[in-house]
Design an enzyme around this catalytic site. Structure first.
Site, short mmCIF file in Angstrom:
data_model
loop_
_atom_site.label_atom_id
_atom_site.label_comp_id
_atom_site.label_asym_id
_atom_site.label_seq_id
_atom_site.Cartn_x
_atom_site.Cartn_y
_atom_site.Cartn_z
N SER A 132 1.31 -1.63 0.09
CA SER A 132 0.13 0.00 -0.30
C SER A 132 0.92 1.09 0.16
CB SER A 132 -0.36 0.45 1.39
OG SER A 132 -2.09 1.07 1.70
N TYR A 145 -1.01 -0.17 10.78
CA TYR A 145 -1.38 -0.49 8.73
C TYR A 145 -0.19 0.09 8.33
CZ TYR A 145 -3.61 -0.89 4.04
OH TYR A 145 -4.28 -1.38 3.22
N1 LIG Z 1 -9.25 -0.36 -1.88
C1 LIG Z 1 -7.86 -0.45 -1.64
O1 LIG Z 1 -7.81 1.52 -1.57
C2 LIG Z 1 -5.96 -0.25 -1.53
C3 LIG Z 1 -5.02 0.29 -0.83
C4 LIG Z 1 -3.64 -0.07 -0.81
C5 LIG Z 1 -3.30 -1.50 -0.30
N2 LIG Z 1 -5.00 -2.16 -0.26
C6 LIG Z 1 -4.40 -3.41 -0.56
O2 LIG Z 1 -5.14 -4.51 -0.67
C7 LIG Z 1 -5.56 -5.96 -0.94
C8 LIG Z 1 -7.04 -5.99 -1.01
O3 LIG Z 1 -7.76 -5.51 -0.17
P1 LIG Z 1 -9.21 -4.99 -0.85
O4 LIG Z 1 -9.59 -3.09 -1.44
O5 LIG Z 1 -9.51 -6.06 -2.29
O6 LIG Z 1 -9.83 -5.38 -0.01
P2 LIG Z 1 -11.03 -6.23 0.73
O7 LIG Z 1 -11.76 -5.70 -0.25
O8 LIG Z 1 -11.63 -5.37 1.38
O9 LIG Z 1 -10.26 -7.11 0.91
C9 LIG Z 1 -9.88 -7.93 1.77
C10 LIG Z 1 -9.68 -9.32 1.11
O10 LIG Z 1 -9.01 -9.70 2.15
C11 LIG Z 1 -9.72 -10.88 2.78
N3 LIG Z 1 -9.05 -11.33 4.49
C12 LIG Z 1 -9.18 -10.54 5.83
N4 LIG Z 1 -8.84 -11.35 6.14
C13 LIG Z 1 -8.48 -12.37 6.06
C14 LIG Z 1 -8.17 -13.70 6.92
N5 LIG Z 1 -7.77 -13.75 8.28
N6 LIG Z 1 -7.29 -14.86 6.21
C15 LIG Z 1 -8.26 -15.09 4.89
N7 LIG Z 1 -8.49 -14.07 3.63
C16 LIG Z 1 -8.58 -12.61 4.57
C17 LIG Z 1 -11.11 -10.77 3.41
O11 LIG Z 1 -11.84 -11.95 2.91
P3 LIG Z 1 -12.61 -12.61 4.13
O12 LIG Z 1 -13.42 -11.54 4.91
O13 LIG Z 1 -13.38 -13.63 3.45
O14 LIG Z 1 -12.03 -13.83 4.38
C18 LIG Z 1 -10.94 -10.14 1.37
O15 LIG Z 1 -11.46 -11.01 0.19
C19 LIG Z 1 -5.43 -5.44 0.86
O16 LIG Z 1 -4.21 -6.17 1.29
C20 LIG Z 1 -5.28 -3.95 1.40
O17 LIG Z 1 -4.11 -3.73 2.03
C21 LIG Z 1 -5.81 -1.69 -1.18
#
Ligand SMILES: NC(=O)c1ccc[n+]([C@@H]2O[C@H](COP(=O)([O-])OP(=O)(O)OC[C@H]3O[C@@H](n4cnc5c(N)ncnc54)[C@H](OP(=O)(O)O)[C@@H]3O)[C@@H](O)[C@H]2O)c1
Length: 250
Positions: A132, A145
């Site tokens: 991130s 984070y």
């Molecule tokens: N969206 C943004 O703005 C952004 C920006 C920078 C970085 N990121 C990074 O990108 C990645 C994906 O984020 P996203 O935006 O797609 O968010 P999201 O829609 O909230 O997806 C997060 C995923 O992680 C899974 N997860 C959470 N805890 C888990 C656990 N204990 N075991 C297995 N799976 C788990 C969730 O599935 P379950 O709840 O079904 O387990 C979900 O599939 C993350 O690492 C986030 O930090 C996102």
């Protein structure tokens, strides 16, 4: 190289957002994709749509993750599962810190430990970690984070050294704000959350991040795409704050 030169992939955090889009992208390229997250119904729907193999596993469940990596020799591992808790360290609770360390960092380290040696042995593999901009810049947010994502950044650099001499590639994907459900997951699913983080903004979509991952994997085998930072055009990090004693930070 074509994506299909690899055969198997594991994507964590596959039940929504960037993970689900990545599963879709890799399945479309003909790979056998294993999709891991806790939410079984969402994974089942994804499997029906894409043909991926669902695994309803908590990424912090080390025995279950170990068993999966012993069953399948993964060519590609996308460490994408991530969580956040809002607020500064002044208001943080102990459980929140443990959760972020467990999911965002410990699980990534463990999965790399479990899969990298096989890749090195086979002289073939690609590890992609989603960090991130919170790992690269300081801005108002959650210090835990930021700390976990900065650690993931440095881990990637070290993996390059650990695997040197073998055709094992390592890529960090470093997104700014992306239009996913992460904000609803962190701040609660409300119109307020949508208005604050998504509505009216021009944001990269999950598929744009999946395309960047595919770009790194498809690069010629002699090319290691080390780091891709993707931010909304209308977003910049940084800034400088200077206060007098007693002033309240905004
Ligand atoms: N969206 C943004 O703005 C952004 C920006 C920078 C970085 N990121 C990074 O990108 C990645 C994906 O984020 P996203 O935006 O797609 O968010 P999201 O829609 O909230 O997806 C997060 C995923 O992680 C899974 N997860 C959470 N805890 C888990 C656990 N204990 N075991 C297995 N799976 C788990 C969730 O599935 P379950 O709840 O079904 O387990 C979900 O599939 C993350 O690492 C986030 O930090 C996102």
């Amino acid at each position: 190289m074509p994506l299909s030169d690899y055969q198997t992939a594991l994507v964590t955090g596959a039940s929504s957002g960037i993970g689900a889009a990545t599963v879709e992208r890799l399945c479309a390229a003909g790979l056998q994709v294993h999709a891991l997250a806790r939410s079984a119904p969402q994974l089942q729907q994804l499997a029906e749509r894409t043909g991926c193999i669902p695994h309803a596993i908590d990424v912090t469940d080390l025995p279950a993750v170990t068993a999966l990596t012993q069953e399948v020799a993964f060519d590609i591992v996308v460490n994408n599962a991530g969580v956040d808790r809002p607020g500064s360290l002044l208001a943080a609770d102990a459980d929140g810190i443990d959760l972020l360390i467990d999911v965002n960092l410990r699980a990534v380290l463990q999965l790399c430990r479990l899969t990298l040696p096989g890749m090195v042995q086979r002289d073939r593999g690609h590890i992609v970690n989603i960090s991130s901009i919170a790992g690269a810049y300081h801005f108002g947010g959650n210090s835990t984070y930021h700390a976990t994502k900065a650690a993931v950044h440095m881990l990637l650099r070290q993996l390059r050294i650990d695997a040197l001499g073998r055709r094992v590639r390592v890529t960090e994907i470093c997104p700014g704000r992306v239009a996913t459900d992460i904000f609803a997951h962190v701040h609660g699913d409300s119109t307020d959350t949508q208005a604050r983080f998504v509505e009216g903004f021009e944001l990269p979509q999950a598929g744009d991040i999946a395309d960047a991952i595919a770009f790194a994997i498809q690069a010629p085998i002699a090319v290691n795409v080390g780091l891709i930072e993707l931010m909304p055009t209308l977003q910049v990090p940084g800034g400088l704050t200077t206060l007098r004693p007693g002033d309240v930070a905004r």
